[in-house]
Motif scaffolding. Structure first.
Motif: not given
Length: 709
Positions: A537-547, A668-671, A697-699
């Motif tokens: 599934g989509p998760a383009p918003w993830i930006a807080d991982l260690a590397r 829908d999530a990406s848009i 984002q909650s999924l």
């Protein structure tokens, strides 16, 4: 042959024995032999004659007898006998057939006179060539070809055609979507059930000649005596079918198993340990193929732990297996924090300087693209960049990033795309295929690998259409010039029926399916937008991982001004890793193929596309096009219900419904996320996502399949 007594017994068995509960469960794959029409059945051979008594020739004979009996049904075949004989047979040698270019694995099938009688001869320069010919004859008949006038000849263009199983010793499969591992390590070596033979038959039918039994994220236990014995038992089953076994080797095994203080490849004690281990393996498996190694990537140990190069590590293992005829496949998938400006540049940066430093029995195994099996990537820049080193193409058959087993995505088109890609390193025509088959630089050691999509499910691959990717890999590995569409048609005929009323729509679905996935997941060159870890599934918003490179946001760089990864001279300059003509083409948005546009460029949302639409509108259009294509596949499949058995039709129909649901979710999530950055309204006529970004984002999917280490 069907004698009256045998025919009576078959009728009696049909009356007295219950029909199998899962008659069309997909287990038979492309070896699904079914009765031919009366005319075709009558033309089948009256007998099969085997000349020679080897396990391989007996396997070929058994396959033909099994197939012809099933194809004939109640009809008596009246065609000329089929003769299985290698080229050294005196009567075959006397025919003066053109066998010189077939090598040791190729085949020739031709109608001849042997002795005083006509025959359909299946021959080759070895028993394995005869076996491949037997399967080719069955493929020809099963896809609608006739026995009369048959004249077929083929030889593999690539030497090593290998499946990589990412199977773990506990039975789990990393990125596996079709159940547990088919290797039952617990009951091996004492029990080798019929499924292993069926596996060998299916692979031999495609010309696959090697299998790596264990995960590249290897456990050292795989190299211990008990597990060597288990591998030897499998090798015994596979040997008659021309399939060698290989093992993924853990680089730190001398420490973990041998009690050494180091695994430094230049340490004499370490070399001696590997020499002894190789000798131990070859005593148990005389035709052992060699080692596959993942080193200094995603936490795996490797030579860089000791300030040594990949060539140092590969050559140490190559020296250990060389006296036994073994090879080393050293993966170029290096994923460590050594090139933080662009993960896509890392393999080239580490391996290009090592060209010419690898031993003669080493293949450097390179993924099709520079990141990680994305729905679409430009070809890996290492292809063409290491002329003194044989490069082995690695493809992913299992669909880690393309919807697992529930999304229909025929990957033959993807692989055709990369094989046909022109590296331009020696001018036009320097294709990836010519790098891989050795013809561009004159390499004799050649190979191609596919990460398997095989599990313990009855249908092997989790879905009917995922079987097509295993099939396409094998056929392209044998002959990369075969068109993806022809392979799809062949597979559909063998899997369902040669009836054009079915093969036409099925091939249409398959040929557009991968582009549909690209459209609704990663259009216009976007990449790695999937949920982290499970990649579902989509998760383009993830930006807080260690590397940084663990985060999807790293790969799209979207902000209020635009979207895309700048790989030109103003960014990471990854374009410079390609030959000059391609580098110039990729450096300019106007000449970059739109399919790769956002891979190479960060562009404003209002950038004008070839369609005349601004980038934002084109992006939304591609999402909607992908969903529309899935809806059309559902319509086409629904109409085929009368031509497909209920079990396989119902499963595929259900999976297509899941795919359409997931495609809508991706869109829908990406848009919703892109709009949170660019603040733009929806393009005219396009529907807004039905939920807000917080919902998407909650999924969470903590138990998504295939996510094991």
């Amino acid at each position: 042959m069907f004698t009256p007594l045998r025919r009576w017994l078959l009728v009696l068995a049909a009356i007295l024995l219950p029909a199998p509960a899962l008659a069309e469960d997909g287990h038979d794959l492309w070896l699904r032999y079914r009765p031919l029409a009366a005319e075709g059945a009558a033309a089948l051979p009256a007998a099969v004659e085997r000349r020679g008594d080897t396990p391989t020739l007996r396997a070929a004979e058994a396959e033909l007898i099994r197939a012809f009996a099933a194809m004939a049904g109640e009809t008596q075949g009246r065609g000329a006998r089929v003769v299985l004989a290698a080229a050294a047979d005196p009567q075959v040698a006397a025919l003066g057939l053109p066998l010189g270019d077939l090598g040791t694995e190729g085949y020739l099938i031709r109608q001849v006179r042997l002795g005083d009688a006509p025959a359909t001869l299946v021959t080759g320069n070895s028993d394995i060539g005869v076996l491949h010919g037997a399967f080719a004859l069955l493929r020809h008949l099963g896809s609608g070809g006739a026995l009369a006038g048959v004249d077929l000849a083929s030889a593999p263009r690539i030497g090593l055609r290998v499946l990589n199983h990412w199977d773990n010793l506990d039975g789990s499969v990393e990125r596996g979507y079709s159940g547990e591992s088919i290797w039952d390590w617990w009951t091996l070596p004492e029990y080798t059930g019929p499924r292993y033979t069926d596996y060998a038959r299916a692979n031999a039918a495609l010309g696959i000649n090697g299998t790596v039994l264990n995960n590249v994220n290897a456990k050292a236990d795989s190299l211990t005596a008990p597990y060597i014995a288990k591998a030897a038992a499998l090798a015994e089953v596979f040997r008659p079918y021309g399939i060698k076994v290989y093992l993924s080797a853990r680089f730190s095994a001398p420490v973990e198993l041998g009690g050494l203080d180091t695994a430094d490849p230049l340490d004499p004690q370490v070399q001696a340990w590997w020499d002894a281990k190789a000798a131990e393996i070859y005593r148990a498996i005389p035709d052992f193929g060699g080692f596959l190694v993942k080193a200094n990537s995603e936490g795996q140990p490797g030579p860089r732990d000791y300030d040594r190069s990949h060539a140092d590590g590969a050559n140490m293992l190559a020296r250990a297996v060389a006296p036994h005829g073994g090879i080393v496949m050293w993966r170029a998938f290096v994923y460590a924090d050594t090139d933080p400006d662009d993960r896509g540049k890392q393999a080239y940066t580490e391996f290009k300087p090592l060209d010419g430093q690898f031993a003669d029995n080493v293949l450097v195994q390179v993924k099709n693209g520079a990141i990680d099996f994305q729905p679409r990537e430009p070809f890996h820049p290492l292809f063409g960049a290491m002329p003194q080193t044989p490069l082995m193409l690695e493809l992913q058959i299992t669909k880690e990033y393309l919807g697992f087993n529930t999304h229909l995505a025929y990957l033959g088109t993807m692989w055709e795309e990369v094989l046909d890609a022109d590296t331009m390193v020696r001018g036009a025509g320097s294709t990836v295929a010519r790098v891989v088959d050795g013809s561009l630089e004159g390499h004799q050691l050649t190979g191609i690998a596919g990460v398997a999509n095989i599990g313990a499910d009855r249908n092997w691959s989790g879905s009917t259409f995922d079987q097509a990717n295993w099939y396409a890999f094998g056929r392209l590995a044998w002959d990369h010039t075969l068109p993806a569409e022809a392979i799809a048609r062949e597979w559909a005929a063998l899997t369902f029926t040669p009836d054009p009323a079915l093969t036409g729509p099925v091939v249409s679905m398959m040929m557009g399916s991968r582009q549909a996935v690209v459209d609704y997941m990663t259009p216009l060159g976007l990449a790695h937008l999937m949920g982290t870890g499970h990649h579902y599934g989509p998760a383009p918003w993830i930006a807080d991982l260690a590397r940084p490179e663990w985060n999807p946001a790293y790969y799209h760089k979207a902000d209020r001004q635009g979207i895309g990864f700048d790989r030109t001279s103003t960014g990471s300059n990854a374009v410079a890793q390609y030959a000059a003509p391609l580098a110039a083409r990729f450096a300019d948005p106007a000449t970059t193929p739109e399919a790769d546009l956002l891979w190479f460029h960060h562009l404003p949302w209002d950038y004008r596309m070839q369609s005349g639409r601004p980038l934002w509108a084109e992006l939304v259009h591609r999402y909607d096009r992908g969903i529309g294509n899935v809806a059309e596949m559902r319509r086409q499949w629904h109409a085929l219900a009368p031509l497909v058995d209920a079990e396989r039709h119902e499963q595929t129909a259900a999976f297509l419904a899941i795919q359409q649901r997931d495609a809508q979710w991706w869109r829908d999530a990406s848009i919703a996320y892109w709009r949170s950055l660019n603040g733009l309204p929806m393009p005219g006529g396009a529907a807004a996502p039905p939920r807000d970004l917080d919902y998407y984002q909650s999924l969470s999917f903590p138990y998504a399949p295939g996510n094991t280490g």
